[in-house]
Scaffold this active site. Structure first.
Site, PDB file in Angstrom:
ATOM      1  N   THR A 263      -0.707   6.048   2.569  1.00 43.51           N
ATOM      2  CA  THR A 263      -1.945   5.377   2.952  1.00 43.51           C
ATOM      3  C   THR A 263      -1.734   4.594   4.237  1.00 43.51           C
ATOM      4  O   THR A 263      -0.719   3.919   4.408  1.00 43.51           O
ATOM      5  CB  THR A 263      -2.418   4.426   1.842  1.00 43.51           C
ATOM      6  OG1 THR A 263      -2.575   5.157   0.628  1.00 43.51           O
ATOM      7  CG2 THR A 263      -3.733   3.765   2.201  1.00 43.51           C
TER       8      THR A 263
ATOM      9  N   ILE B 164       0.864  -1.176   0.000  1.00 45.76           N
ATOM     10  CA  ILE B 164       0.000   0.000   0.000  1.00 45.76           C
ATOM     11  C   ILE B 164       0.899   1.225   0.000  1.00 45.76           C
ATOM     12  O   ILE B 164       2.067   1.160   0.415  1.00 45.76           O
ATOM     13  CB  ILE B 164      -0.989   0.028   1.198  1.00 45.76           C
ATOM     14  CG1 ILE B 164      -0.258  -0.027   2.542  1.00 45.76           C
ATOM     15  CG2 ILE B 164      -1.988  -1.097   1.094  1.00 45.76           C
ATOM     16  CD1 ILE B 164      -1.197   0.110   3.737  1.00 45.76           C
ATOM     17  N   ASP B 165       0.385   2.337  -0.482  1.00 45.99           N
ATOM     18  CA  ASP B 165       1.178   3.546  -0.621  1.00 45.99           C
ATOM     19  C   ASP B 165       1.785   3.982   0.704  1.00 45.99           C
ATOM     20  O   ASP B 165       1.198   3.761   1.776  1.00 45.99           O
ATOM     21  CB  ASP B 165       0.315   4.707  -1.146  1.00 45.99           C
ATOM     22  CG  ASP B 165      -0.235   4.444  -2.534  1.00 45.99           C
ATOM     23  OD1 ASP B 165       0.280   3.539  -3.215  1.00 45.99           O
ATOM     24  OD2 ASP B 165      -1.182   5.147  -2.917  1.00 45.99           O
ATOM     25  N   LYS B 166       2.905   4.651   0.609  1.00 40.89           N
ATOM     26  CA  LYS B 166       3.554   5.232   1.790  1.00 40.89           C
ATOM     27  C   LYS B 166       2.580   6.111   2.573  1.00 40.89           C
ATOM     28  O   LYS B 166       2.519   6.059   3.804  1.00 40.89           O
ATOM     29  CB  LYS B 166       4.773   6.042   1.364  1.00 40.89           C
ATOM     30  CG  LYS B 166       5.433   6.840   2.469  1.00 40.89           C
ATOM     31  CD  LYS B 166       6.586   7.675   1.915  1.00 40.89           C
ATOM     32  CE  LYS B 166       7.191   8.571   2.995  1.00 40.89           C
ATOM     33  NZ  LYS B 166       8.303   9.402   2.464  1.00 40.89           N
TER      34      LYS B 166
END
Length: 253
Positions: free
Chosen positions: A82, A78-80
């Site tokens: 998020t 998952i994104d940094k």
């Protein structure tokens, strides 16, 4: 977390010593564990993997997250920016099975996003292919109808207050930055999205550009090794504070 660069060979030998505080902090984010998987409620701002401008990340801390386990494996990313659920496998076999479940869309994912503006419809599905472009020296994902990278995002309005909307998001596919780009495309940028957010929208609430990204992986459900999983991750404090500040009534615990 530190962001200065440390050579790989130094990291490998000294990770636990250098990052003892960060590892202890990461251990506190464990929300579920059994013989097959370990699940983190990842905090905003922590990268899952390393890079040229990344020092501490989840990947290099894997050997220290489970007692007697030195073979934890990432099963997805998952994104940094998020927050929320990150699933780690305790063996190569489980990692392969979990990765296959993600690829076959057999992991049902639920995110919450707090946005500026509201979609025209109370619920709907965004089906828009994405591609990566280079703007200056920065890469961005954009909607590209010529792309073969199909992306599908379902959404539902949970609550609206003033010009803010709390959305429940169910991404069917898992493209990079998919939720953020799809929501921006329908003019509902996520609060705190510095990459795809307010600077590209019609509004000018500059204060929200400086806040954390209000996108949280809240729940996953799937079946692994004949066991049904339904895992929930609590919202981060800043997300709850924003909901309280604008008098949202929804229950989130």
């Amino acid at each position: 977390f530190p962001t200065s660069f440390v050579p790989d060979e130094y990291q490998k030998g000294q990770t636990k010593k250098i990052y003892s505080k960060e590892i202890r902090k990461l251990l506190k984010t464990i929300i579920y564990e059994d013989k097959n998987i370990l699940v983190l409620n990842k905090i905003n701002g922590l990268p899952v993997q390393g890079g040229s401008k990344v020092n501490f990340n989840v990947d290099i801390a894997l050997p220290y997250l489970s007692k007697g386990q030195d073979n934890l494996k990432l099963t997805h990313r998952i994104d940094k920016s998020t927050s929320g659920i990150l699933i780690l496998a305790k063996s190569k076999e489980i990692a392969r099975e979990m990765t296959a479940l993600f690829k076959k869309n057999k992991v049902y994912k639920t995110y919450w996003a707090l946005t500026i503006n509201s979609p025209k419809d109370i619920e709907g599905t965004i089906k828009l292919p994405l591609s990566k472009i280079l703007i200056g020296r920065k890469e961005k994902m954009v909607v590209d109808m010529k792309s073969n990278k199909a992306a599908e995002t379902k959404y539902k309005v949970l609550e609206k207050k003033d010009n803010f909307t709390l959305l429940e998001i169910n991404p069917k596919t898992g493209r990079t930055h998919q939720i953020r780009v799809h929501l921006l495309h329908i003019n509902t940028p996520i609060i705190g999205d510095k990459k795809y957010g307010l600077e590209l929208s019609n509004r000018s609430e500059k204060n929200f550009i400086r806040t954390n990204l209000h996108l949280h992986s809240k729940n996953v459900s799937f079946t692994l090794q004949n066991k049904k999983y339904n895992i929930d991750a609590k919202l981060p404090a800043y997300f709850k504070e924003t909901l309280f500040k604008y008098n949202f009534k929804i229950k989130y615990e």
